[in-house]
Design a protein around this motif. Structure first.
Motif, PDB file in Angstrom:
ATOM      1  N   TYR A 130       0.830  -1.205   0.000  1.00  8.95           N
ATOM      2  CA  TYR A 130       0.000   0.000   0.000  1.00  8.95           C
ATOM      3  C   TYR A 130       0.867   1.259   0.000  1.00  8.95           C
ATOM      4  CZ  TYR A 130      -2.925   3.723   1.909  1.00  8.95           C
ATOM      5  OH  TYR A 130      -3.554   4.915   2.119  1.00  8.95           O
ATOM      6  N   PHE A 131       1.842   1.298   0.908  1.00 11.57           N
ATOM      7  CA  PHE A 131       2.689   2.485   1.000  1.00 11.57           C
ATOM      8  C   PHE A 131       3.625   2.605  -0.213  1.00 11.57           C
ATOM      9  CE2 PHE A 131       1.516   2.339   5.519  1.00 11.57           C
ATOM     10  CZ  PHE A 131       1.170   3.669   5.694  1.00 11.57           C
TER      11      PHE A 131
ATOM     12  N   ARG B   1       2.850   1.611  -3.296  1.00  8.65           N
ATOM     13  CA  ARG B   1       2.032   2.151  -4.377  1.00  8.65           C
ATOM     14  C   ARG B   1       1.735   3.625  -4.143  1.00  8.65           C
ATOM     15  NH1 ARG B   1      -3.069  -1.375  -5.948  1.00  8.65           N
ATOM     16  NH2 ARG B   1      -3.111   0.310  -7.481  1.00  8.65           N
ATOM     17  N   LYS B   2       1.507   3.952  -2.867  1.00 11.55           N
ATOM     18  CA  LYS B   2       1.251   5.352  -2.553  1.00 11.55           C
ATOM     19  C   LYS B   2       2.471   6.209  -2.856  1.00 11.55           C
ATOM     20  CE  LYS B   2      -0.984   8.116   1.000  1.00 11.55           C
ATOM     21  NZ  LYS B   2      -1.543   8.137   2.361  1.00 11.55           N
TER      22      LYS B   2
ATOM     23  N   TYR C 159       2.831   9.065  -5.610  1.00  8.69           N
ATOM     24  CA  TYR C 159       3.293  10.420  -5.243  1.00  8.69           C
ATOM     25  C   TYR C 159       4.490  10.837  -6.097  1.00  8.69           C
ATOM     26  CZ  TYR C 159       5.149  14.245  -2.430  1.00  8.69           C
ATOM     27  OH  TYR C 159       5.618  15.455  -2.019  1.00  8.69           O
TER      28      TYR C 159
END
Length: 542
Positions: free
Chosen positions: A378-379, A381-382, A386
Motif C-alpha cells: 500500500y505504501f 504504491r502510494k 506520489y
C-alpha cells in the motif's frame, strides 16, 4: 409360532425401552428446578435430616451432569455432615472419601480443608487417634500454603485447635494441654466475631473438659451462659447442654438431677436425630447411676441399650466398621491411580495445547506477514503514485518554464532586432541629402526613433525575473556572494544568450560581459575545463 412369540416379545421390549426413556426424560431437571430443590434441602438441613438427604440426592445428579464442581462439593459436604449427625458413619465416610478427588486441586484448597475436618470427626468417633492427628497436621499445612484471608484462616485454625483439644482430652492425661487448645479456638472465634453457635459449641466443649477436670464451678458458669444465650430450649445445641448438665450433676452425686437432664438430652437427640453417638455415653451414665442406687434392673436395661446402640454404630466387628477402615486403603490406591490418570491426561492436554498454540502462532505469524506485506504494498504504491505525480508536475513546470523562457528569448531577440533596425534607419536618414523644406520632417522621424527603450527592457527584465525566480533562489542559496548583476548574467547564459546580446540588453560592452563571466567562474570556483553554460544548465536541472 416361534416367530410370532419373538415378535410379541420384541414389541414388549421396545415398549419398555420407550417408557424408560420417557420416564428418564420426565425426571430430568432444569437449572431452575435443581436450584429450587437445593433450597428445600437447605431448609430441612437441621429440622428433618432424612428429608434433606432426599432432596440433596435428587438434585446432585443434575449438577454432576452439568459438571458444576462447586455445587457438587457443597452438596456432598452437607451429606457428610448429615450422615455423621444421624450416626450413619459408613455412608458419611463413603461420601467423604468419594469427594476427596474433587478437592485435590489447589483451586479448591479451602473445600479440601473443610472436608478433612469432617473426616477428622469420623476418625475421632472411631478412636483412630493417630490418623486423626496426622490429618490435623495436614490441614494446618494446607492452611499455611493456600489460605491468605485472615478471617478464613482464623476460622479454620480455630476448628483445628478445637479438634486438638478433643484429641488431647481422649488421649492425654495432661488435660491442661487440651484446655489450652480449646481456649485458643475460642479466642480465635471471638476475635474475628464469628457467629454465636460456633462460639457456644466451643464453650460447651470447654465445659465438658472442666467437668472431666472436676472444675465444676467453671463448667456450671459456662453452661449457664450458653443456656441464657438460647431462647428456644429445643434447639439442637441443648442435646449437648443437657448431656453435660447430667454429667455435671453426676459428678456432684446429685442422681435425680443427673437422671432428669440425661433423659431430656435423650429426648432431644431422638427428636433432632443428631448426636446419636453421644446417646451411648448417656445410657452408660444412667446405668452407672442406677447401679450406685442399687436398682440393678434399670442399670442392666440401660447397659443393654447402650451395648446395642454401640454395636450398631461403633462395633469393630460390625460389617459397617470393617468396611469403613478398609475404605482408606482402597481410596489411597484409587487416588494414586486417579492421580496417574490425571497426570497422563494433563500431559496429553499439554501436548495438544502446545500443538494448538503452535498452530495459532503460525497462523498469527502468517496473518501478520500478510498484513505487513499488504501495508508495504500500500505504501509502496502510494509512494510510487506520489513520485509519479511529483514527476509529472515537475515535467509540467519545466515545460511551462521552457515555453516561457522561449517566449522571453523571442521577445528579447525582437527587441534587439528592432533596436538594430532603428539604429540602421536612423543612420540612413541622417546620411540622406534632402531638400531644405524636408529637413524638419526627417528630424521629426529621427527624433521618434530616439524613444526611451530602457522602459521596454525594464519590463522585460521584471518578467524575466518572475519566470526564473526558482533558478535565482536555488543559485543564490548555493552561491550567496553573487550580486544581482551576476544572477542576471547567469540567467542569460542559462537561456543561451550570446555575450553580444547580453551586452545590448544590459547596455554595457561585450568586454564587460566577458569580465563578468570570468568573475562568476572565480566566485563559483570552477576549473578551466568546466563550461559555464553547461554548469548553469545542469544546475538548473538539480
Amino acid at each position: 409360532m416361534h416367530l410370532a412369540v419373538f415378535k410379541s416379545r420384541w414389541f414388549v421390549l421396545c415398549g419398555l425401552l420407550v417408557f424408560c426413556f420417557q420416564l428418564s426424560e420426565a425426571k430430568s431437571l432444569t437449572k431452575k428446578e435443581a436450584d429450587s430443590i437445593l433450597k428445600k434441602a437447605e431448609q430441612f438441613r437441621y429440622s428433618d435430616a432424612p428429608k434433606a438427604l432426599e432432596y440433596y440426592n435428587e438434585c446432585i445428579a443434575f449438577f454432576e451432569a452439568q459438571k458444576d464442581t462447586v455445587q457438587i462439593i457443597k452438596i456432598k459436604q452437607q451429606q457428610v455432615s448429615i450422615y455423621s449427625g444421624i450416626a450413619q458413619y459408613q455412608k458419611s465416610y463413603d461420601v467423604a472419601w468419594g469427594l476427596l478427588p474433587y478437592v485435590q486441586s489447589s483451586k479448591y484448597a479451602e473445600q479440601h480443608i473443610i472436608l478433612l475436618q469432617k473426616i477428622i470427626t469420623l476418625y475421632m468417633i472411631y478412636e483412630q487417634f493417630v490418623t486423626a492427628e496426622k490429618t490435623i497436621d495436614k490441614s494446618f499445612q494446607l492452611i499455611d500454603a493456600y489460605v491468605e484471608d485472615e478471617i478464613k484462616k482464623a476460622d479454620f485454625e480455630g476448628r483445628l485447635h478445637s479438634y486438638r483439644g478433643w484429641l488431647e482430652t481422649e488421649t492425654s492425661q495432661n488435660l491442661s494441654k487440651a484446655e489450652g487448645h480449646i481456649l485458643k479456638a475460642l479466642e480465635l472465634f471471638q476475635r474475628e466475631g464469628f457467629d454465636r453457635h460456633k462460639q457456644h459449641y466451643t464453650k460447651l466443649q470447654l465445659a465438658q473438659l472442666y467437668i472431666k477436670m472436676y472444675k465444676l464451678k467453671e463448667a456450671d458458669a459456662i453452661m449457664h451462659e450458653v443456656n441464657l444465650a438460647f431462647e428456644n430450649k429445643k434447639a439442637s445445641v441443648f442435646c449437648l447442654l443437657y448431656e453435660y448438665r447430667g454429667r455435671y450433676y453426676q459428678r456432684k452425686s446429685q442422681a435425680d438431677s443427673a437422671i432428669y437432664f440425661y433423659h431430656k438430652a435423650i429426648d432431644l437427640i431422638d427428636f433432632h436425630k443428631v448426636h446419636i453417638s453421644n446417646k451411648v455415653d448417656i445410657l452408660n451414665g444412667l446405668s452407672d447411676i442406677y447401679a450406685k442406687e442399687g436398682n440393678a434392673q434399670l442399670a442392666y436395661d440401660y447397659i443393654v441399650q447402650a451395648k446395642a446402640l454401640s454395636d450398631s454404630v461403633f462395633s469393630s466387628t460390625s460389617a459397617q466398621n470393617k468396611k469403613l477402615f478398609e475404605i482408606k486403603d482402597q481410596y489411597e490406591m484409587q487416588l494414586r491411580n486417579h492421580e496417574e490418570e490425571i497426570k497422563s491426561q494433563k500431559l496429553a492436554m499439554l501436548q495438544k495445547e502446545k500443538q494448538f498454540w503452535l498452530v495459532k502462532l503460525l497462523v498469527a505469524c502468517f496473518l501478520l506477514l500478510i498484513i505487513v506485506v499488504l501495508i508495504w504494498l500500500y505504501f509502496k504504491r502510494k509512494a510510487q503514485a506520489y513520485y509519479l505525480e511529483q514527476k509529472y508536475l515537475k515535467q509540467q513546470q519545466d515545460a511551462i518554464l521552457e515555453i516561457k523562457n522561449k517566449e522571453l528569448l523571442s521577445s528579447a531577440l525582437q527587441l534587439i532586432e528592432r533596436d538594430t533596425q532603428q539604429q540602421e534607419i536612423k543612420k540612413k536618414l541622417e546620411s540622406l541629402e534632402v531638400k531644405k523644406e524636408n529637413v524638419p520632417i526627417i528630424k521629426q522621424i529621427i527624433k521618434s526613433l530616439n524613444f526611451d527603450k530602457s522602459k521596454k527592457w525594464k519590463e522585460f527584465e521584471t518578467h524575466f525575473t518572475a519566470v526564473n525566480n526558482v533558478f535565482y533562489t536555488s543559485l543564490q542559496a548555493e552561491f550567496p556572494k553573487l550580486t544581482a548583476t551576476d544572477l542576471k548574467i547567469c540567467a542569460f547564459i542559462n537561456l543561451g544568450f550570446s555575450s553580444k546580446d547580453m551586452a545590448q540588453i544590459m547596455g554595457i560592452g561585450v568586454e564587460g560581459i566577458n569580465t563578468t563571466r570570468s568573475r562568476l567562474r572565480k566566485k563559483m570556483n570552477l576549473n578551466r575545463e568546466v563550461v559555464l553554460a553547461d554548469f548553469l544548465q545542469s544546475f538548473g536541472v538539480k
